[in-house]
Design a protein around this motif. Structure first.
Motif, short mmCIF file in Angstrom:
data_model
loop_
_atom_site.label_atom_id
_atom_site.label_comp_id
_atom_site.label_asym_id
_atom_site.label_seq_id
_atom_site.Cartn_x
_atom_site.Cartn_y
_atom_site.Cartn_z
N LEU A 36 -9.96 10.26 3.41
CA LEU A 36 -8.99 11.16 2.78
C LEU A 36 -8.29 12.01 3.83
CD1 LEU A 36 -7.67 12.47 0.32
CD2 LEU A 36 -9.69 13.93 0.10
N ASP A 37 -9.06 12.52 4.79
CA ASP A 37 -8.47 13.31 5.87
C ASP A 37 -7.45 12.48 6.66
OD1 ASP A 37 -9.94 15.52 5.22
OD2 ASP A 37 -11.52 15.15 6.70
N GLU A 38 -7.80 11.23 6.92
CA GLU A 38 -6.90 10.34 7.67
C GLU A 38 -5.63 10.05 6.86
OE1 GLU A 38 -9.08 6.86 8.68
OE2 GLU A 38 -10.49 7.89 10.02
N ALA A 39 -5.80 9.80 5.57
CA ALA A 39 -4.64 9.52 4.72
C ALA A 39 -3.72 10.73 4.64
CB ALA A 39 -5.11 9.11 3.32
N TYR A 40 -4.32 11.92 4.55
CA TYR A 40 -3.51 13.15 4.50
C TYR A 40 -2.73 13.33 5.80
CZ TYR A 40 -2.31 18.07 4.00
OH TYR A 40 -1.62 19.26 3.94
N ALA A 41 -3.42 13.13 6.93
CA ALA A 41 -2.77 13.29 8.23
C ALA A 41 -1.63 12.30 8.40
CB ALA A 41 -3.79 13.13 9.35
N ALA A 42 -1.80 11.09 7.84
CA ALA A 42 -0.78 10.05 7.95
C ALA A 42 0.28 10.16 6.86
CB ALA A 42 -1.44 8.68 7.89
N GLU A 43 0.11 11.16 5.96
CA GLU A 43 1.02 11.34 4.82
C GLU A 43 1.09 10.08 3.96
OE1 GLU A 43 4.78 12.94 6.00
OE2 GLU A 43 3.89 14.67 7.00
N ASP A 44 -0.04 9.39 3.87
CA ASP A 44 -0.16 8.23 2.98
C ASP A 44 -0.64 8.76 1.63
OD1 ASP A 44 -0.75 5.93 1.60
OD2 ASP A 44 -1.87 4.98 3.22
N ALA A 48 -4.23 8.82 -0.38
CA ALA A 48 -4.89 10.11 -0.56
C ALA A 48 -5.15 10.37 -2.04
CB ALA A 48 -4.01 11.22 0.02
N ARG A 49 -4.19 10.03 -2.87
CA ARG A 49 -4.36 10.23 -4.32
C ARG A 49 -5.52 9.40 -4.86
NH1 ARG A 49 0.60 10.27 -8.63
NH2 ARG A 49 -0.46 9.49 -10.49
N ASP A 50 -5.59 8.14 -4.43
CA ASP A 50 -6.66 7.27 -4.90
C ASP A 50 -8.02 7.76 -4.42
OD1 ASP A 50 -7.66 4.69 -6.07
OD2 ASP A 50 -8.22 4.34 -3.99
N LEU A 51 -8.09 8.20 -3.16
CA LEU A 51 -9.35 8.69 -2.62
C LEU A 51 -9.79 9.99 -3.30
CD1 LEU A 51 -8.64 7.90 1.12
CD2 LEU A 51 -10.51 6.91 -0.23
N ALA A 52 -8.84 10.86 -3.61
CA ALA A 52 -9.17 12.09 -4.32
C ALA A 52 -9.73 11.78 -5.70
CB ALA A 52 -7.94 12.98 -4.44
N ARG A 53 -9.13 10.79 -6.37
CA ARG A 53 -9.63 10.38 -7.69
C ARG A 53 -11.06 9.85 -7.59
NH1 ARG A 53 -10.53 5.75 -9.72
NH2 ARG A 53 -9.44 4.65 -8.04
N ARG A 54 -11.31 9.02 -6.59
CA ARG A 54 -12.64 8.44 -6.44
C ARG A 54 -13.68 9.51 -6.10
NH1 ARG A 54 -11.22 3.56 -2.39
NH2 ARG A 54 -13.46 3.13 -2.50
N LEU A 55 -13.31 10.45 -5.26
CA LEU A 55 -14.24 11.53 -4.92
C LEU A 55 -14.49 12.43 -6.12
CD1 LEU A 55 -12.92 12.30 -1.35
CD2 LEU A 55 -15.29 11.68 -1.91
N ALA A 56 -13.46 12.64 -6.94
CA ALA A 56 -13.64 13.44 -8.15
C ALA A 56 -14.63 12.76 -9.09
CB ALA A 56 -12.30 13.65 -8.84
N ASP A 57 -14.57 11.43 -9.17
CA ASP A 57 -15.48 10.68 -10.04
C ASP A 57 -16.90 10.65 -9.49
OD1 ASP A 57 -13.41 10.11 -11.78
OD2 ASP A 57 -13.00 8.12 -10.93
N MET A 58 -17.02 10.65 -8.15
CA MET A 58 -18.33 10.46 -7.52
C MET A 58 -19.11 11.74 -7.30
SD MET A 58 -17.40 7.64 -4.59
CE MET A 58 -19.04 7.73 -3.85
N GLY A 77 2.17 10.18 -4.25
CA GLY A 77 1.49 8.89 -4.24
C GLY A 77 1.56 8.11 -5.53
N GLY A 78 2.43 8.52 -6.44
CA GLY A 78 2.55 7.79 -7.71
C GLY A 78 3.32 8.60 -8.73
N GLN A 79 3.28 8.16 -9.96
CA GLN A 79 4.03 8.82 -11.01
C GLN A 79 3.48 10.22 -11.28
OE1 GLN A 79 4.17 6.56 -14.61
NE2 GLN A 79 5.23 8.13 -15.80
#
Length: 265
Positions: A36-44, A48-58, A77-79
């Motif tokens: 997530l940190d890497e995705a944020y730094a890369a502005e991906d 980042a949105r997908d990883l935040a969702r997965r971490l919220a679930d886990m 990162g999406g709608q």
């Protein structure tokens, strides 16, 4: 061994290799947080949105619920899903997450994903700022100053929260207040904060901020010398030498103060 047996063995071996977990496929919470940190730094933002969702679930960490909600509200990162995202942020804020409380205050001020309610937004931002969120306090002061010409509360909160945290830009802002800008002057305290801001500013704040603070600090000290008040400058420097910064601590009434923002008078 027959050719067909060799082929079968090779296929099984390939399957086992592909099925084996690798460092790149590490699905542990620390690995996902690093990703997530890497995705944020890369502005991906999609990643980042997908990883935040997965971490919220886990995890049971409300920060990730709020972060995923933030991405939903603003469409990173999406709608965009403002109502859903705001609900997640509000839930995380009620669970005590400081970032979520800051975001929630901003949402109420903007009317994004929730009904616009500036009074409630200011209340939530003030609460988050008193808990130690610099961003919340900046937002609070900006909003508060648009709505009133009484700067006493915003200056007081700068003093209690931002100066206590040692943020150079906050030190600089409060120094300007105390040196006679819109509030009763306190030259010694203002000079002390100006010296501290000058000492704590670094290149990571960007050339504009560095130049602004250092030029203003030099000009202020020069003015005091011209006024034959060099002794006050020396006293301010001694106070700055003795200054110890402490992060604002949470108080037992934090939860009640936050809940009060949602209680109709």
């Amino acid at each position: 061994m027959s050719k067909s047996c060799l082929i079968s063995a090779a296929l099984v071996a390939a399957f086992l290799v592909l099925s084996a977990p690798s460092a790149a496929q590490d699905l542990s919470v620390p690995a996902l947080e690093a990703a997530l940190d890497e995705a944020y730094a890369a502005e991906d933002w999609a990643q980042a949105r997908d990883l935040a969702r997965r971490l919220a679930d886990m995890t049971n960490n409300p920060y990730y619920d709020g972060l995923y909600g933030f991405y939903l509200v603003f469409g990173y990162g999406g709608q965009a899903e403002p109502a859903h995202g705001a609900a997640l942020i509000k839930e995380a804020a009620r669970a005590g997450d400081l970032s979520a409380q800051t975001w929630l205050g901003e949402l109420y001020v903007q009317g994004r994903g929730v009904d616009k309610d500036i009074d409630r937004g200011v209340c939530v931002l003030r609460h988050a700022g008193l808990r130690g969120s610099l961003e919340a306090m900046r937002q609070f002061v900006a909003t508060y100053r648009k709505a009133t010409t009484d700067f006493s509360e915003s200056r007081d909160l700068f003093g209690k929260t931002l100066r206590a945290a040692g943020d150079p830009m906050a030190l600089f802002a409060d120094a300007l207040y105390l040196l006679g800008n819109e509030v009763e002057a306190d030259d010694l305290q203002g000079l002390t904060l100006m010296v501290l801001a000058d000492r704590r500013i670094s290149e990571r704040f960007g050339p504009w901020a560095v130049s602004l603070i250092r030029n203003q600090a030099d000009a202020t000290i020069t003015d005091f010398h011209k006024q034959e008040r060099a002794a006050l400058v020396d006293q301010a420097r001694k106070q700055a030498d003795a200054r110890v910064f402490k992060s604002p601590s949470q108080k037992p009434d934090d939860e009640k103060r936050f809940a009060a923002c949602f209680t109709k008078p």
